[in-house]
Design a protein around this motif. Structure first.
Motif, short mmCIF file in Angstrom:
data_model
loop_
_atom_site.label_atom_id
_atom_site.label_comp_id
_atom_site.label_asym_id
_atom_site.label_seq_id
_atom_site.Cartn_x
_atom_site.Cartn_y
_atom_site.Cartn_z
N ALA A 195 0.81 -1.22 0.00
CA ALA A 195 0.00 0.00 0.00
C ALA A 195 0.84 1.27 0.00
N HIS A 196 2.14 1.16 0.19
CA HIS A 196 2.99 2.36 0.28
C HIS A 196 2.96 3.10 -1.06
N PRO A 197 2.44 4.32 -1.12
CA PRO A 197 2.26 5.03 -2.40
C PRO A 197 3.52 5.13 -3.26
N PRO A 198 4.71 5.44 -2.70
CA PRO A 198 5.90 5.50 -3.57
C PRO A 198 6.18 4.17 -4.29
N ILE A 199 5.86 3.06 -3.66
CA ILE A 199 6.08 1.77 -4.32
C ILE A 199 5.17 1.62 -5.53
N GLN A 200 3.94 2.02 -5.40
CA GLN A 200 3.02 1.93 -6.53
C GLN A 200 3.43 2.88 -7.65
N LYS A 201 4.00 4.05 -7.27
CA LYS A 201 4.51 4.95 -8.31
C LYS A 201 5.71 4.33 -9.00
N ALA A 202 6.60 3.70 -8.23
CA ALA A 202 7.76 3.02 -8.80
C ALA A 202 7.32 1.87 -9.70
N ARG A 203 6.26 1.20 -9.30
CA ARG A 203 5.74 0.09 -10.10
C ARG A 203 5.19 0.60 -11.43
N ALA A 204 4.48 1.73 -11.40
CA ALA A 204 3.95 2.31 -12.63
C ALA A 204 5.08 2.77 -13.54
N LYS A 205 6.12 3.34 -12.96
CA LYS A 205 7.27 3.77 -13.74
C LYS A 205 7.95 2.57 -14.40
N LEU A 206 8.05 1.48 -13.67
CA LEU A 206 8.67 0.27 -14.22
C LEU A 206 7.85 -0.28 -15.38
N ARG A 207 6.56 -0.24 -15.26
CA ARG A 207 5.70 -0.70 -16.35
C ARG A 207 5.90 0.16 -17.60
N ALA A 208 5.97 1.47 -17.40
CA ALA A 208 6.16 2.37 -18.54
C ALA A 208 7.50 2.12 -19.21
N MET A 209 8.56 1.94 -18.43
CA MET A 209 9.87 1.66 -18.99
C MET A 209 9.87 0.33 -19.74
N SER A 210 9.19 -0.65 -19.18
CA SER A 210 9.18 -1.98 -19.79
C SER A 210 8.43 -1.99 -21.11
N ALA A 211 7.52 -1.05 -21.30
CA ALA A 211 6.76 -0.96 -22.55
C ALA A 211 7.46 -0.13 -23.60
N ASP A 212 8.58 0.48 -23.23
CA ASP A 212 9.32 1.34 -24.15
C ASP A 212 10.44 0.53 -24.81
N GLU A 213 10.40 0.44 -26.12
CA GLU A 213 11.36 -0.41 -26.84
C GLU A 213 12.79 0.04 -26.63
N GLN A 214 13.05 1.35 -26.62
CA GLN A 214 14.41 1.85 -26.43
C GLN A 214 14.91 1.56 -25.01
N GLU A 215 14.04 1.71 -24.02
CA GLU A 215 14.43 1.41 -22.65
C GLU A 215 14.80 -0.07 -22.51
N ARG A 216 14.03 -0.92 -23.14
CA ARG A 216 14.32 -2.36 -23.08
C ARG A 216 15.66 -2.66 -23.74
N TYR A 217 15.94 -1.97 -24.84
CA TYR A 217 17.20 -2.19 -25.53
C TYR A 217 18.38 -1.88 -24.62
N TRP A 218 18.34 -0.70 -23.95
CA TRP A 218 19.46 -0.31 -23.12
C TRP A 218 19.57 -1.20 -21.87
N ALA A 219 18.45 -1.56 -21.29
CA ALA A 219 18.48 -2.43 -20.12
C ALA A 219 19.07 -3.79 -20.47
N GLU A 220 18.65 -4.34 -21.59
CA GLU A 220 19.17 -5.65 -22.00
C GLU A 220 20.63 -5.56 -22.42
N SER A 221 21.03 -4.43 -23.00
CA SER A 221 22.43 -4.23 -23.35
C SER A 221 23.31 -4.21 -22.11
N ARG A 222 22.83 -3.55 -21.06
CA ARG A 222 23.59 -3.51 -19.81
C ARG A 222 23.70 -4.90 -19.22
N ALA A 223 22.63 -5.66 -19.24
CA ALA A 223 22.65 -7.02 -18.69
C ALA A 223 23.65 -7.88 -19.45
N ARG A 224 23.68 -7.76 -20.78
CA ARG A 224 24.63 -8.54 -21.58
C ARG A 224 26.06 -8.11 -21.28
#
Length: 292
Positions: A195-224
């Protein structure tokens, strides 16, 4: 247990950097959750929060957050997903550098403000001593425990062992929520109950990043890149051990460093950190001046 498999991992250092650099109020809440026994900060100004392609693809693979609070105290915040030799030395070096930069900027010693490190570790750092398994939150500073005297909390390093903290539970509600976010970000039944509001905001931000093709590219590049670095370092260590097994420990460390140098993809600081020698020794090896 329902899982959302298409979400990026918030422990990926690129995702972590993007999340908290773009939403400073979430970073403030995280800092206050880790340091709940201290007066809360109300604002933070980030230093060097730009993400250029060169920085993302850099050899050192370090994406940490640095900031200054309203009292002038400086922070180094980062997340680590793997344990490596000399981690503690590296963490203290970063804090010392953050402190010394104030003097480089023209301040005198009297004006230098405390520096505070907050490191979230997705591995168990302490596990050898009795009681290690009963504690996941650590704070180190310039304090003499025998005589109860402090040098003024000039340098402070806060460590959260995320996996251990998640296993232990029974932590303050706000910190428990952040730990659950990092450890169970893709489990809907867990996240829906936070229920902690900042967590839900962080969760929404994560969803938005995950739906962004460029964000996914850079995140996966870092992991590799991290995976490639681990593979290269492990190969160099094996080669160094094989060549130096009968010549003593120093020779083995030099051979490890030489193998890394020959790979041509790691900088001096990274090689020194993993080989367990000084940067000057690495430079001498690179120039062919070291006796090994």
């Amino acid at each position: 247990m329902a899982k959302t498999n298409d979400l990026l991992d918030p422990k990926n250092d690129y995702v972590f950097f993007r999340l908290f650099s773009e939403e400073p109020e979430l970073l403030i809440d995280l800092i206050n959750a880790v340091r709940a026994d201290q007066p809360p900060i109300t604002e933070i100004t980030l230093l060097d929060a730009r993400l250029t392609p060169e920085r993302i693809q850099g050899k050192r693979l370090v994406l940490d957050l640095r900031g200054i609070d309203e009292q002038g105290r400086r922070y180094n915040i980062e997340i680590q997903v793997r344990r490596f030799p000399f981690w503690a030395s590296r963490a203290m070096m970063y804090l010392a550098r953050l402190y010394s930069e104030q003097l480089d900027a023209g301040n005198d010693y009297q004006e230098a403000q405390p520096v505070i490190g907050i490191h979230l570790l997705d591995f168990d750092l302490f596990k050898e001593e009795p009681g290690d398994q009963d504690n996941a939150l650590w704070r180190f500073d310039t304090y003499d425990h025998q005589h109860s005297r402090s040098l003024g909390h000039i340098m402070e390093l806060n460590i959260v062992e995320l996996r251990k903290a998640d296993r232990l539970g029974q932590l303050p509600e706000r910190l428990s929520a952040w730990i659950a976010y990092f450890e169970h970000w893709n489990e809907d039944d867990v996240m829906n109950n936070l229920a902690h509001p900042p967590i839900q905001k962080a969760r929404a931000k994560l969803r938005a990043m995950s739906a962004d093709e460029q964000e996914r590219y850079w995140a996966e590049s870092r992991a590799r890149a991290l995976s490639d670095e681990v593979t290269m370092l492990n190969a160099a260590r094996r080669e160094g051990r094989e060549e130096g097994r009968e010549e003593g420990d120093k020779h083995a460390r030099h051979q490890t460093a030489l193998a890394m140098l020959q790979g041509g993809q790691l900088d001096v600081a990274t090689i020194a950190r993993y080989a367990g020698i000084s940067e000057s020794e690495v430079e001498e090896l690179a120039d062919g001046r070291a006796k090994h």
